[in-house]
Design an enzyme around this catalytic site. Structure first.
Site, PDB file in Angstrom:
ATOM      1  N   ASN A  13       0.832  -1.194   0.000  1.00  0.00           N
ATOM      2  CA  ASN A  13       0.000   0.000   0.000  1.00  0.00           C
ATOM      3  C   ASN A  13       0.873   1.254   0.000  1.00  0.00           C
ATOM      4  O   ASN A  13       1.595   1.509   0.972  1.00  0.00           O
ATOM      5  CB  ASN A  13      -0.914   0.039   1.227  1.00  0.00           C
ATOM      6  CG  ASN A  13      -1.644   1.370   1.365  1.00  0.00           C
ATOM      7  OD1 ASN A  13      -2.631   1.622   0.698  1.00  0.00           O
ATOM      8  ND2 ASN A  13      -1.141   2.253   2.229  1.00  0.00           N
ATOM      9  N   GLU A  14       0.867   1.987  -1.113  1.00  0.00           N
ATOM     10  CA  GLU A  14       1.412   3.347  -1.264  1.00  0.00           C
ATOM     11  C   GLU A  14       2.925   3.459  -1.202  1.00  0.00           C
ATOM     12  O   GLU A  14       3.453   4.579  -1.229  1.00  0.00           O
ATOM     13  CB  GLU A  14       0.771   4.307  -0.242  1.00  0.00           C
ATOM     14  CG  GLU A  14      -0.711   4.501  -0.473  1.00  0.00           C
ATOM     15  CD  GLU A  14      -1.330   5.617   0.364  1.00  0.00           C
ATOM     16  OE1 GLU A  14      -2.428   6.069   0.011  1.00  0.00           O
ATOM     17  OE2 GLU A  14      -0.712   6.034   1.369  1.00  0.00           O
ATOM     18  N   ASN A  15       3.648   2.360  -1.147  1.00  0.00           N
ATOM     19  CA  ASN A  15       5.101   2.488  -1.015  1.00  0.00           C
ATOM     20  C   ASN A  15       5.774   2.925  -2.307  1.00  0.00           C
ATOM     21  O   ASN A  15       6.771   3.652  -2.266  1.00  0.00           O
ATOM     22  CB  ASN A  15       5.700   1.170  -0.517  1.00  0.00           C
ATOM     23  CG  ASN A  15       5.279   0.865   0.907  1.00  0.00           C
ATOM     24  OD1 ASN A  15       4.842   1.744   1.643  1.00  0.00           O
ATOM     25  ND2 ASN A  15       5.368  -0.388   1.291  1.00  0.00           N
ATOM     26  N   SER A  70      -0.388  -0.486  -4.680  1.00  0.00           N
ATOM     27  CA  SER A  70      -1.590   0.327  -4.810  1.00  0.00           C
ATOM     28  C   SER A  70      -1.279   1.672  -4.170  1.00  0.00           C
ATOM     29  O   SER A  70      -1.019   1.730  -2.968  1.00  0.00           O
ATOM     30  CB  SER A  70      -2.788  -0.310  -4.108  1.00  0.00           C
ATOM     31  OG  SER A  70      -3.939   0.478  -4.262  1.00  0.00           O
ATOM     32  N   HIS A 105      -4.943   6.497  -5.954  1.00  0.00           N
ATOM     33  CA  HIS A 105      -5.478   6.966  -4.683  1.00  0.00           C
ATOM     34  C   HIS A 105      -5.745   8.454  -4.829  1.00  0.00           C
ATOM     35  O   HIS A 105      -4.803   9.238  -5.009  1.00  0.00           O
ATOM     36  CB  HIS A 105      -4.504   6.703  -3.533  1.00  0.00           C
ATOM     37  CG  HIS A 105      -4.297   5.257  -3.237  1.00  0.00           C
ATOM     38  ND1 HIS A 105      -3.583   4.817  -2.141  1.00  0.00           N
ATOM     39  CD2 HIS A 105      -4.718   4.134  -3.865  1.00  0.00           C
ATOM     40  CE1 HIS A 105      -3.575   3.498  -2.122  1.00  0.00           C
ATOM     41  NE2 HIS A 105      -4.256   3.058  -3.168  1.00  0.00           N
TER      42      HIS A 105
END
Length: 821
Positions: free
Chosen positions: A422-424, A466, A482
């Protein structure tokens, strides 16, 4: 053949430096055991959370004494922990078995030569995870960037444990899953896998595999039987080669698994028997579904598509992001999971994304998704941080974890995507200035995970992160995105209407929880908007201030705290509605909207649609409407309004449409009725009305508007601003409705409605004389309502079903909640 002996139940525990033993519970954790002993206060109340912060540096011992009465000889005996949180040494009958360092995986220890019939002693010594991770951080030659707690990437523990912008810092310690003895005699079949290789004609080509551990010299065969509702659909007997079963079968006229709203969710039973001649020496049963998942990524006029296709059908993903349902995970029951997934299904969702800072969920979560058609986007547990994968030990842990997770979860047809983190990757690009590094976690996402997914699960796609796609991983033109310009970036909600994301896997807007939930964590003196306890129960820095800012921007000021609760919920629902409707109208240029977030891990003001106690917020009720299979969408364009018919139905459908226009004081200005045809799985323009048709008479009215860094007065038609347009679309006797107003609610001259309320048994029936917006029904008793936060058409009756006797009923609407000063 395996025999399992549970070691769950009452254990003894103590702080390592103490000599007094206390009763504890397994599965469970230190915090719950201390709470049961009245040694800490409820950390969810007020600011009691701080008491648990003081526990983080302590070490603990859990102890279990048990007998193991041998009624037969076993070839192998193992001690199995399904979940240990997190850094612990295991001792059995005074022998050191090993150390655990990953809460996400199961741990097995061979105790064949150690176990005895009487007085076995099992001890688990828990180290302070906080001390361990900080020591590793201090000794690391590389500084890692991380949100919330800088040291958390150094241990494989649920990352939200150390606080997030919706959750407290409550780092549980303990045996959070089952503990048992596994005794094997002769042979054991394990790690089964069923998947569909292809669908061709009226047949499904499927494959079944499994591993076999054998302590016998006899030649074994494996019989695989696939059945549906008791009827055998396929059967095959194959040899076991090098401890491995591999069988290909053809299922004629298969019943295919589809997401909620697209089709049904038939589940097949797969039976594997190990045979010596005709004798069955071991047997295993499990369920799975027949389906093919494809992620369509094709170049087009806006970049590259990102569309989930199930069995050849494009599916617009509708749903939300899932976080752990409690900070103390052992409290979540199978029944809880089924209730949550049923809530998602009833809200017309078809996908939940399991966020990468929590946990790989319990099997019962995925079982419920399998049964109810909720697709699962499964993140691996890496979130908002750089990870130390330059070290061999961390790479090994990552690989072991991924293998354990895939072997446990891969039979669930509901899982449609494995996602690396997630978001890395957007963090590398936008937050930390690393670009596209080899390590810092990227080696895991781009090398280790795709290789393991390909090896153990060829049935579904893998996605790096993501969000991900394009040079900028969070770009609009490809991959998933996102969208946090609104809320986090302070942009106005109308910014959603300019967004052309291909798949929105996160976007969100906060609100307060249910009023009864607010009462549950506050004292009387805490019940003001900016009290310390209230701010502590909104973990986003400046979260309460954002709630106030967005509320005053769109609605105005609240009359009191209770009004604040309802107004923030209405504002949240309206904001997410605006985004979802816009992206659904772009189908399939945008192919999915998952809002942040579905649930909560404690009672808190957050982005959720259901609060910690499963109480539905306004956003939940709205979700059932804007995620419905048919959505009439009203948008202001070309000098008037256009009405679109958005359909997720798999066949064309006839629709009867009513368009009603009311002034805000209740006068019906006009109406139109006509029939139209909706196109299967598509969007059609069904009507357009010029402003002069909606408001024939022009009454000048000057309003201030945003105009390039300043506010300027602009003349508008008061008749238009003083009206509301309703659309009701009837398809197969089911009504789908929507509405549109021409300005922010704070600028509308709302008329106070006369709402009649009639209670009969467990039904509440409402009607209004003028347009009524944000109508909240509050019941004295804590009952579940079939609907709430209504936007009511004059003269129509609205009946709400209650799960039980509602008791006294109170009605609130925007005109009674907004303060006029």
């Amino acid at each position: 053949m395996e025999k399992s002996i549970s070691l769950n139940g009452t254990w003894k525990f103590r702080e390592a430096s103490d000599s007094e033993w206390n009763d504890g519970k397994v599965p469970g954790c230190v915090q719950l055991d201390l709470l049961a002993q009245n040694k800490i206060s409820d950390p969810f109340y007020g600011m009691n959370e701080v008491e648990c912060h003081k526990l983080e540096d302590k070490e603990w011992i859990y102890r279990k004494e048990f007998d193991f009465e041998l009624t037969e000889e076993f070839d192998e005996v193992k001690l199995v922990f399904e979940g240990i949180d997190t850094i612990a040494d295991i001792y059995f009958n005074d022998d050191f078995l090993g150390k655990t360092e990953n809460m996400f995986i199961s741990h097995e220890f061979d105790v064949t030569n150690l176990i005895r019939e009487k007085d076995n002693v099992l001890e688990v010594y828990f180290y302070s995870s906080t001390k361990v991770m900080k020591a590793r951080e201090n000794n690391s030659p590389v500084r890692l960037e991380s949100a919330f707690e800088t040291a958390r990437p150094y241990i494989r523990k649920a990352q939200y444990s150390y606080g997030w912008d919706w959750g407290p810092r409550l780092a549980q310690v303990g045996l959070w899953k089952d503990v048992y003895i596994s005794a094997v005699k002769d042979v054991l079949v394990k790690d089964p896998f069923f998947y569909t290789e292809k669908l061709q004609g009226n047949a499904a080509f499927v494959r079944v595999s499994a591993s076999v551990s054998s302590f016998m010299d006899s030649e074994l065969m494996a019989e695989i039987t696939i059945s549906y509702e008791g009827e055998v659909c396929g059967r095959k007997t194959v040899p076991i080669i090098c401890g491995y079963i591999d069988a290909k079968l053809v299922i004629d006229n298969p019943k295919l698994w589809y997401p909620n709203g697209v089709g049904s969710q038939p589940l097949y039973n797969i039976n594997i028997k190990l045979l010596i001649g005709e004798d069955v020496v071991d047997e295993l049963n499990f369920r799975s579904g027949i389906r093919i998942v494809r992620l369509i990524r094709e170049k087009d006029s806006e970049g590259e598509s990102f569309i989930f296709e199930i069995n050849g059908i494009k599916v617009f993903a509708k749903g939300a992001d899932w976080i752990p349902a409690d900070n103390f995970l052992s409290r979540i029951t199978k029944d809880d999971y089924y209730k949550f997934i049923k809530l998602a299904k009833d809200a017309n969702m078809n996908m939940l994304r399991i966020w990468g800072g929590g946990i790989y969920e319990d099997d019962s979560f995925y079982d419920a998704c399998d049964e109810m058609g909720i697709m699962v986007w499964q993140d691996f547990m890496y979130a908002c941080a750089q990870y130390p994968d330059q070290f061999d030990w961390f790479q090994q842990m990552a690989a072991e974890e991924a293998e354990d997770v895939l072997l446990r979860l891969r039979n669930h047809p509901s899982i449609v995507l494995w996602c690396g983190n997630n978001e890395n990757n957007t963090g590398f690009y936008s937050w930390w200035g690393n670009g596209d590094p080899k390590y810092l976690g990227n080696y895991i996402y781009k090398e280790i995970l795709p290789q393991i997914c390909a090896k153990y699960d060829p049935s579904r796609p893998y996605w790096v992160s993501s969000p991900y796609g394009g040079v900028d991983p969070n770009c609009e033109s490809e991959g998933d995105r996102h969208q946090w310009d609104v809320w986090s970036g302070w942009a106005d909600v109308k910014a959603y209407l300019a967004d052309k994301s291909r798949f929105v896997s996160e976007f969100g807007f906060q609100s307060m929880p249910d009023w009864k939930t607010v009462l549950s964590y506050t004292k009387e003196e805490d019940r003001s908007i900016l009290s310390p306890a209230m701010i502590s129960h909104n973990k986003m820095i400046g979260g309460m201030e954002r709630l106030i800012r967005y509320m005053t921007s769109d609605l105005g000021l609240p009359k009191d705290l209770r009004s604040f609760v309802y107004l923030t919920q209405f504002n949240q629902a309206e904001a997410i509605k605006k985004g979802v409707e816009h992206w659904r109208a772009r189908k399939f240029m945008t192919a999915g909207t998952l809002y942040w977030q579905f649930n909560d891990c404690w009672p808190v003001a957050s982005w959720s649609c259901i609060d910690y106690y499963k109480r539905k917020k306004a956003l939940y009720y709205y979700s059932g409407r804007f995620f419905a299979s048919v959505l009439p969408y009203i948008v202001e364009e070309d000098g008037g309004i256009t009405i679109y018919g958005i359909s997720d139905l798999q066949q064309d459908a006839e629709a009867h449409v009513e368009v009603l226009c009311y002034s805000l004081d209740g006068e019906k200005l006009w109406e139109r009725k006509f029939n139209t045809r909706l196109i299967a799985n598509d969007v059609v323009k069904i009507a357009h009305y010029d402003e002069r048709e909606i408001a024939e008479k022009y009454v000048p009215y000057v309003v201030p508007v945003d105009a390039s860094h300043c506010t300027l007065p602009v003349e508008r038609n008061w008749k238009l601003l003083n009206s509301v347009v309703y659309v009701r679309m009837t398809v197969d006797e089911k009504i789908y409705d929507n509405y549109y107003v021409f300005d922010k609610f704070r600028n509308l001259k709302l008329t106070k409605p006369n709402i009649t309320c009639y209670v009969e048994g467990n039904d509440i029936t409402l009607s209004t004389d003028v347009p009524a917006f944000g109508v909240f029904v509050y019941t004295e008793n804590d009952v579940d309502l079939s609907d709430n936060c209504l936007n009511m058409i004059p003269g129509e009756k609205y009946t709400l079903k209650c799960s039980d006797n509602p008791g006294d009923v109170k009605i609130y609407d925007l005109s009674s909640l907004i303060l006029k000063i």
